[in-house]
Enzyme design. Structure first.
Site, PDB file in Angstrom:
ATOM      1  CB  ILE A 193      -3.250  -2.321  11.525  1.00 55.98           C
ATOM      2  CG1 ILE A 193      -4.285  -2.728  10.472  1.00 55.98           C
ATOM      3  CG2 ILE A 193      -1.882  -2.894  11.176  1.00 55.98           C
ATOM      4  CD1 ILE A 193      -3.973  -2.229   9.075  1.00 55.98           C
TER       5      ILE A 193
ATOM      6  CG  HIS B  76     -24.643 -22.212  13.360  1.00 54.69           C
ATOM      7  ND1 HIS B  76     -24.210 -23.130  12.440  1.00 54.69           N
ATOM      8  CD2 HIS B  76     -23.961 -22.494  14.506  1.00 54.69           C
ATOM      9  CE1 HIS B  76     -23.318 -23.932  12.980  1.00 54.69           C
ATOM     10  NE2 HIS B  76     -23.148 -23.556  14.241  1.00 54.69           N
TER      11      HIS B  76
ATOM     12  CG  ASP C 194     -19.283   6.735  13.916  1.00 49.25           C
ATOM     13  OD1 ASP C 194     -20.475   6.683  14.266  1.00 49.25           O
ATOM     14  OD2 ASP C 194     -18.432   7.431  14.516  1.00 49.25           O
TER      15      ASP C 194
ATOM     16  CG  ASP D 147     -20.620 -25.979   7.705  1.00 49.28           C
ATOM     17  OD1 ASP D 147     -19.508 -25.446   7.503  1.00 49.28           O
ATOM     18  OD2 ASP D 147     -21.191 -26.699   6.860  1.00 49.28           O
TER      19      ASP D 147
ATOM     20  NE  ARG E  66      -3.277   2.475   2.856  1.00 50.62           N
ATOM     21  CZ  ARG E  66      -2.816   3.336   3.777  1.00 50.62           C
ATOM     22  NH1 ARG E  66      -1.741   3.025   4.500  1.00 50.62           N
ATOM     23  NH2 ARG E  66      -3.417   4.484   3.999  1.00 50.62           N
TER      24      ARG E  66
ATOM     25  CB  SER F 144     -18.212  -3.603  10.620  1.00 51.76           C
ATOM     26  OG  SER F 144     -18.199  -2.542  11.555  1.00 51.76           O
TER      27      SER F 144
END
Length: 476
Positions: free
Chosen positions: A420, A446, A343, A450, A285, A393
């Site tokens: 991070i 669920h 947000d 699984d 990056r 998220s």
């Protein structure tokens, strides 16, 4: 004869001037209530009730957040009238007419209903009115005028910005061929039409530009490593102690959260967490950031996370699916519309990047920049906030390592990304080195997913991020 005819009518709607000149108006005294009109042409305008149109997604009511006009103001077509907020998005309502605002039907924070009058606009009677609007006062209209208005009132799909661009260049939208969904007219369609008319050569799209790698001597100078670490400063707000409880209605995005999370409680969640070594991705990056800045795009880690998730969904399509209410059918989504939780001052919103499976990392970065700008300004549209099939998220931008994300129905999986951190780890030789570590927390439905499937998907996603070059083999 004329007087006799007039007296035989129970009410007078219109009297031609050539008849009126024959007799004195004082002779018109009848037992029935009469209404007389002047023989000169009608000069007053028509009052049109401009209704709140359907903004899609089954929305029936919105909250009026701001008025851009007041009674007595003059408006033109495509001028902003007000901003309304539903439980899914904020929408700016624009005028369809040139005229004068005569009445505002709502105040700030009032609930406005779809199909009900929003404002009354007085327009020039000679310009006619679109048939879908209610006219409070309308002079007689010929059949030819009515037919012309039906043609004029034909709806053309285009955003207010595109309509404004067409109006500024004196272009009729009916003459432009739309290339968007459902023949929607895009900005590029207007520019191409304008180029054909003027013979101009349009500049290439930013997506088509190929920027050669910068030489080391020409490289954009990086920020000094010894730069002081930024310390977050809390926002100071004046705290008022009134000593009384305050009750406020749940509106806007909060209302949407109540509805969505109530539906999410019906889903049996299970969680899965892991840590990702992003050391190589951090280096990659840093090398690509200057190239992205030259193109005018801010490159974060999120485009890589999103693209890696899409590549993983190609192998595990069950995670990009939805389950019907009766739990009888599973729909596998063809498009990877990956949502990103944001947000904002309006609360938590989750716009999504459409068709990630056919987008490059740079394409995703461009779209994320657009969504973040609109989200900060509270101007995200309904199309940006709906249609998601999978969600990430990035809670780590605020803080925290692990989370327990809640699935957004009708999706079946969601991931929460931690911050991070630079942590000590061991390499294959048993030597300690500094590693860029990020934790991820997955939640899945669920009923149809699984633990083994979730773990395999997470491992594949992890491998793409820990070895970014491996993504080249699967990029399309």
């Amino acid at each position: 004869v004329c007087i006799h005819r007039v007296r035989s009518c129970s009410s007078i709607r219109f009297i031609k001037s050539k008849y009126v000149c024959v007799f004195d108006t004082s002779a018109l005294k009848f037992s029935h209530q009469q209404r007389l009109f002047r023989t000169s042409p009608v000069s007053c305008g028509q009052i049109v009730q401009f209704k709140l149109s359907d903004i899609g997604e089954g929305i029936t009511e919105v909250t009026v957040k701001e008025w851009y006009v007041k009674e007595g103001d003059s408006v033109s077509q495509f001028d902003s009238i007000c901003e309304v907020q539903s439980d899914k998005a904020s929408v700016t309502i624009t005028s369809r007419y040139d005229g004068v605002i005569r009445k505002l039907h709502y105040s700030i924070d009032d609930i406005a209903f779809v199909g009900k009058p929003l404002v009354d606009i007085e327009i020039d009677a000679s310009k006619g009115v679109a048939p879908e609007e209610d006219v409070v006062e309308t002079p007689p209209m010929s059949h030819e005028e009515h037919t012309h208005q039906e043609i004029k009132g034909h709806k053309t799909l285009a955003t207010p910005a595109v309509r404004r661009l067409a109006m500024e260049n004196n272009i009729k939208l009916s003459e432009v061929v739309g290339t968007g969904k459902d023949n929607r007219i895009l900005k590029e369609d207007i520019l191409n039409y304008l180029a054909k008319q003027t013979g101009a050569i349009l500049p290439p799209s930013p997506k088509a530009e190929i920027v050669p790698p910068l030489r080391k001597a020409e490289a954009v100078p990086a920020a000094p490593k010894d730069k002081a670490r930024r310390i977050p400063v809390p926002v100071s707000r004046a705290i008022a102690f009134s000593g009384k409880d305050k009750t406020e209605p749940v509106t806007g995005f909060q209302k949407a959260m109540v509805k969505t999370m109530s539906a999410a409680l019906k889903i049996p969640h299970f969680g899965y967490s892991d840590e990702i070594d992003l050391t190589q991705l951090v280096q990659l990056r840093e090398e690509l950031k200057p190239l992205a800045e030259v193109r005018g795009v801010k490159l974060s880690f999120m485009p890589f996370f999103i693209k890696a998730a899409s590549l993983g969904l190609l192998h595990y399509p069950i995670l990009n699916a939805s389950l019907d209410e009766n739990c009888q059918n599973v729909t596998y989504k063809a498009s990877h519309n990956i949502g990103v939780a944001m947000d904002t001052e309006q609360g938590l919103i989750v716009p999504n990047v459409k068709n990630v499976q056919v987008c490059s990392v740079f394409d995703i970065a461009v779209e994320l920049n657009r969504l973040q700008s609109l989200g900060s300004a509270g101007q995200l549209g309904t199309s940006d906030l709906t249609g998601g099939t999978f969600t990430l998220s990035n809670i780590g931008t605020i803080g925290g390592t692990y989370a327990k994300p809640v699935i957004l129905p009708p999706e079946v999986a969601i991931g929460a990304l931690g911050k991070i951190q630079v942590l000590p780890r061991f390499n294959g030789k048993g030597e300690v080195f500094k590693a860029q570590i990020m934790n991820v927390s997955w939640s899945a439905d669920h009923r149809i997913i699984d633990g083994a499937t979730m773990a395999r998907f997470s491992n594949l996603w992890k491998s793409y991020l820990e070895n970014p070059a491996s993504m080249l083999l699967d990029l399309k």
